[in-house]
Each structure stands twice: as structure tokens, then as C-alpha cells.
Motif scaffolding. Structure first.
Motif, short mmCIF file in Angstrom:
data_model
loop_
_atom_site.label_atom_id
_atom_site.label_comp_id
_atom_site.label_asym_id
_atom_site.label_seq_id
_atom_site.Cartn_x
_atom_site.Cartn_y
_atom_site.Cartn_z
N GLY A 70 -21.55 -6.99 -44.49
CA GLY A 70 -21.87 -7.69 -45.36
C GLY A 70 -22.05 -9.29 -45.12
N LEU A 71 -21.87 -9.52 -43.81
CA LEU A 71 -22.14 -10.88 -43.11
C LEU A 71 -23.55 -10.77 -42.65
CD1 LEU A 71 -18.64 -11.31 -41.30
CD2 LEU A 71 -19.39 -12.22 -43.62
N VAL A 72 -24.05 -12.13 -42.67
CA VAL A 72 -25.39 -12.42 -42.21
C VAL A 72 -25.46 -13.79 -41.26
CG1 VAL A 72 -26.55 -11.05 -43.95
CG2 VAL A 72 -26.20 -13.48 -44.24
N ALA A 78 -20.68 -14.91 -35.39
CA ALA A 78 -19.54 -15.24 -35.14
C ALA A 78 -18.32 -14.30 -35.15
CB ALA A 78 -19.02 -16.43 -35.88
N THR A 79 -18.68 -13.40 -35.94
CA THR A 79 -17.41 -12.43 -36.20
C THR A 79 -17.51 -11.26 -35.14
OG1 THR A 79 -17.50 -12.48 -38.81
CG2 THR A 79 -16.74 -10.56 -37.80
N GLU A 105 -29.91 -6.18 -38.78
CA GLU A 105 -29.15 -7.48 -38.73
C GLU A 105 -28.49 -7.31 -37.23
OE1 GLU A 105 -28.02 -10.59 -38.88
OE2 GLU A 105 -28.46 -10.00 -41.35
N SER A 106 -27.96 -8.43 -36.76
CA SER A 106 -27.63 -8.71 -35.48
C SER A 106 -26.36 -7.62 -35.19
CB SER A 106 -26.71 -10.22 -35.45
OG SER A 106 -27.98 -10.92 -35.41
N CYS A 119 -21.23 -0.06 -30.48
CA CYS A 119 -21.77 -1.18 -31.07
C CYS A 119 -20.85 -1.83 -31.98
CB CYS A 119 -23.23 -0.92 -31.86
SG CYS A 119 -24.59 -0.52 -30.54
N LEU A 120 -20.73 -3.25 -31.82
CA LEU A 120 -19.90 -4.06 -33.00
C LEU A 120 -21.05 -4.18 -33.63
CD1 LEU A 120 -17.83 -6.51 -31.05
CD2 LEU A 120 -17.28 -4.21 -31.87
N ASP A 121 -21.01 -3.85 -35.28
CA ASP A 121 -22.08 -3.88 -36.09
C ASP A 121 -21.55 -4.39 -37.48
OD1 ASP A 121 -24.26 -3.34 -37.65
OD2 ASP A 121 -23.46 -1.40 -38.41
#
Length: 121
Positions: A70-72, A78-79, A105-106, A119-121
């Protein structure tokens, strides 16, 4: 035909209990010998089995640890970076930050304590 209700993800490794302990710390799971169990019963059981050979090539399957859902943009990065810092302290290795593009997304590619990619997703 009955539908499958649960799956287990099995990792080949040299030190099953050590790797299970690492993943329990990553995911907030509980350790039962060579297994990592989701205390809520929702996530899959992770099982770590001893094999004689070491890891040679990139994993064909990997886990995505979903910390940025949910973050972009900068907030997402940063998360991911904050979680990366926590996991490096547990013995993980940072591999590469992949920044967002038109499709994805990153995410942040890492390795666990035996070199398995995730992966951290």
C-alpha cells in the motif's frame, strides 16, 4: 476432487534449526524444531531440511516479505530500508534495491543466513 487447504514451503539448508530461528525472527513465527509456524495459522508453515550439498545458483522460488504493501514512492523505500536494517542485524545480507518502474513498485532483494534470496516487497 478435494481442494488444497494449506501449503508448506520447504528450504534445503545446512543448519535447519538455525535457519528456522532466523525466519521466525523475520516473520514473527514460532519455532518448532526445524519448522517455522505462523502463530495465527494464516501463513504457510516453513520447513527447513538438512541436505549435504550447498546452495549453488539463484533460487527459482523465493519469499516476498510484504512490509511495504500500500505504500509508494519515498515512503515505501523508507519502509523497505528500515526493515532491511532490522534484518541485516539478524544476519541477512542486502543485495540490491530495485526502484519502481512503469510496471513494478520498489522492492529490496536480500539473502537469508544461508544465501537464499528473498525480497522485501
Amino acid at each position: 476432487m478435494a481442494s488444497v487447504k494449506k501449503v508448506q514451503v520447504t528450504f534445503d539448508c545446512a543448519e535447519p534449526e538455525r535457519v528456522a530461528r532466523f525466519w521466525c525472527e523475520v516473520l514473527g513465527y514460532e519455532q518448532q524444531g526445524s519448522a517455522a509456524i505462523d502463530p495465527s495459522g494464516v501463513g504457510p508453515r516453513l520447513y527447513f531440511q538438512r541436505v549435504p550439498e550447498g546452495k549453488v545458483v539463484k533460487n527459482r522460488v523465493h519469499l516476498d516479505v510484504r512490509v511495504g504493501t500500500g505504500l509508494v514512492g519515498a515512503e515505501r523505500v523508507a519502509t523497505l530500508e528500515a526493515e532491511c536494517t532490522r534484518l541485516v542485524a539478524l544476519g541477512a545480507v542486502r543485495v540490491q534495491l530495485l526502484l519502481a518502474d512503469e510496471v513494478n513498485e520498489s522492492c529490496l532483494v536480500m539473502q537469508d543466513i544461508e544465501g537464499n534470496e528473498f525480497c522485501l516487497d
